[in-house]
Design an enzyme around this catalytic site. Sequence first.
Site, PDB file in Angstrom:
ATOM      1  N   LYS A   1       0.768  -1.363  -0.010  1.00  0.00           N
ATOM      2  CA  LYS A   1       0.032   0.100  -0.240  1.00  0.00           C
ATOM      3  C   LYS A   1       0.774   1.195  -0.019  1.00  0.00           C
ATOM      4  O   LYS A   1       0.384   2.238  -0.435  1.00  0.00           O
ATOM      5  CB  LYS A   1      -0.908   0.086   1.272  1.00  0.00           C
ATOM      6  CG  LYS A   1      -2.171   0.734   1.355  1.00  0.00           C
ATOM      7  CD  LYS A   1      -3.184   0.219   2.178  1.00  0.00           C
ATOM      8  CE  LYS A   1      -2.737   0.730   3.608  1.00  0.00           C
ATOM      9  NZ  LYS A   1      -3.934   0.532   4.598  1.00  0.00           N
ATOM     10  N   ASP A   2       1.967   1.208   0.364  1.00  0.00           N
ATOM     11  CA  ASP A   2       2.992   2.197   0.659  1.00  0.00           C
ATOM     12  C   ASP A   2       3.936   2.446  -0.501  1.00  0.00           C
ATOM     13  O   ASP A   2       4.748   3.175  -0.707  1.00  0.00           O
ATOM     14  CB  ASP A   2       3.819   2.095   1.656  1.00  0.00           C
ATOM     15  CG  ASP A   2       2.991   2.173   3.339  1.00  0.00           C
ATOM     16  OD1 ASP A   2       1.801   2.731   3.064  1.00  0.00           O
ATOM     17  OD2 ASP A   2       3.445   1.688   4.392  1.00  0.00           O
TER      18      ASP A   2
ATOM     19  N   ARG B   1     -10.670   6.728   2.989  1.00  0.00           N
ATOM     20  CA  ARG B   1     -11.262   6.582   4.161  1.00  0.00           C
ATOM     21  C   ARG B   1     -12.260   7.906   4.705  1.00  0.00           C
ATOM     22  O   ARG B   1     -13.273   7.764   5.131  1.00  0.00           O
ATOM     23  CB  ARG B   1     -10.423   6.262   5.341  1.00  0.00           C
ATOM     24  CG  ARG B   1      -9.688   5.016   5.465  1.00  0.00           C
ATOM     25  CD  ARG B   1      -8.555   4.735   6.390  1.00  0.00           C
ATOM     26  NE  ARG B   1      -8.174   3.184   6.254  1.00  0.00           N
ATOM     27  CZ  ARG B   1      -6.931   2.773   6.463  1.00  0.00           C
ATOM     28  NH1 ARG B   1      -6.051   3.870   7.319  1.00  0.00           N
ATOM     29  NH2 ARG B   1      -6.586   1.716   6.622  1.00  0.00           N
TER      30      ARG B   1
END
Length: 311
Positions: free
Chosen positions: A91-92, A138
Site C-alpha cells: 500500500k505504501d 477513508r
Amino acid sequence: MTCPIFTVERPLRIGTRRSPLALAQAEMAMAAVKRAHNLPDDAVKLVPMLATGDKIQDRPLADIGGKALWTKELERALIEDQIDIAVHSMKDVETWRPDIFVISAMLPRADVHDRLIGAASLGDLKQDARVGTSSPRRAAQVQRARPDVQIVPLRGNVATRLAHIDTGDADATLLAAAGLDRLGMADVGAELSLDAFLPAASQGAVGIDRLASRADLIPILEAINDADTFAAVDAERAFLAAVGGNCHSPVAALARVEGTQIRLRAEIFTADGSELQSGECLYDMGGDGPAQLAQELLGKASAELRGIFAS
Ligand SMILES: NCc1[nH]cc(CCC(=O)O)c1CC(=O)O
C-alpha cells in the site's frame, strides 16, 4: 538458475523501516526465506532504517511527498548495496516507479478489511463525531455513510493513532485489520464490511523489492511468492494506474483470483464521498480488465469526479 548461497559471513540483508508494523512484516519475510531455503539463523539479517515518513508525523502524507516517503530510503539502500532486498507494505509503494526496482514476491495477503476504532459501527458514531484519518479514501467513505462527521488529520504509526483516540484528540479512527493483526491486536476495532468500506489497492499485502539487476535473487524470492496475492495486487495497482490515482485521490480496489480469472471491484469518490462510482469485472488473467473498469467508472463520473482523477 542456482540459488546464491547466503552465509554467516555474507548474509542476506533485508531492509525494513523501523516501525513496529514494518519490523513485524520484515520478520515474516525473513522467516519465510529461512524456511524456504533451510538457512541458518545468521545467514539472514534485518537492516532497520528510519524513513522520512516516520520522521514527519504532523502533516498528511499527501502534503509532504506521498508514498515515496516510505520507500525512498530503502530504495537508496538497495542502490547503494547496503541491503539485498527491501520489505514494504504494498500500500505504501508508489504506483509508478523507475524500472530499476522490481517487486519480486509477495507474502500471502492478510485480512483486507478496515476496522473502526472508537465506535462499534459507523452508525454508532455520535452525532458530529471527529474521525481522525489522513487517508482521502477513508475520509470519503466515512462521510458518505455519515455526512455529519468531521474529518480531522491523524497520522503516525498504529500505536500513535490508537493513543490519539484514548486521549480524545479524535473520537474514532480507521485502521487496516492487517496491521492490527500483525501487531497482535486482532481484537482491536470493529470490522467494516467490504460494501461500506472497500479497502485501498494493495491493502494487507507485503512485497519484497529488489534491484532489477539482481537476477541472482529471483530463485530465493520465487520460493516465497504467493502467486494469488501477487496477481490480485497487480490487478488493483493496474486499476490505480489506469484511473490516474495517487495519494490525493479517494479510490478503493480489491481483486481476487478465481481459477484462471480475476474478479476486480473498484470505487472512486469525490472528496466528501457525495459521489461514488463503482464497478466490478471478471476477466482472464493477463487481460485488460483493470483499464476497462477504470474507463467505465470515469465514463460514468461527473466532471467534478473526473477532475479529481485527471492526470
Ligand atoms: N499507510 C500506512 C499503512 N501502510 C500499511 C498499513 C497497514 C497494513 C496493510 O494495509 O497492509 C498501514 C496502516 C493502516 O492503513 O492502517
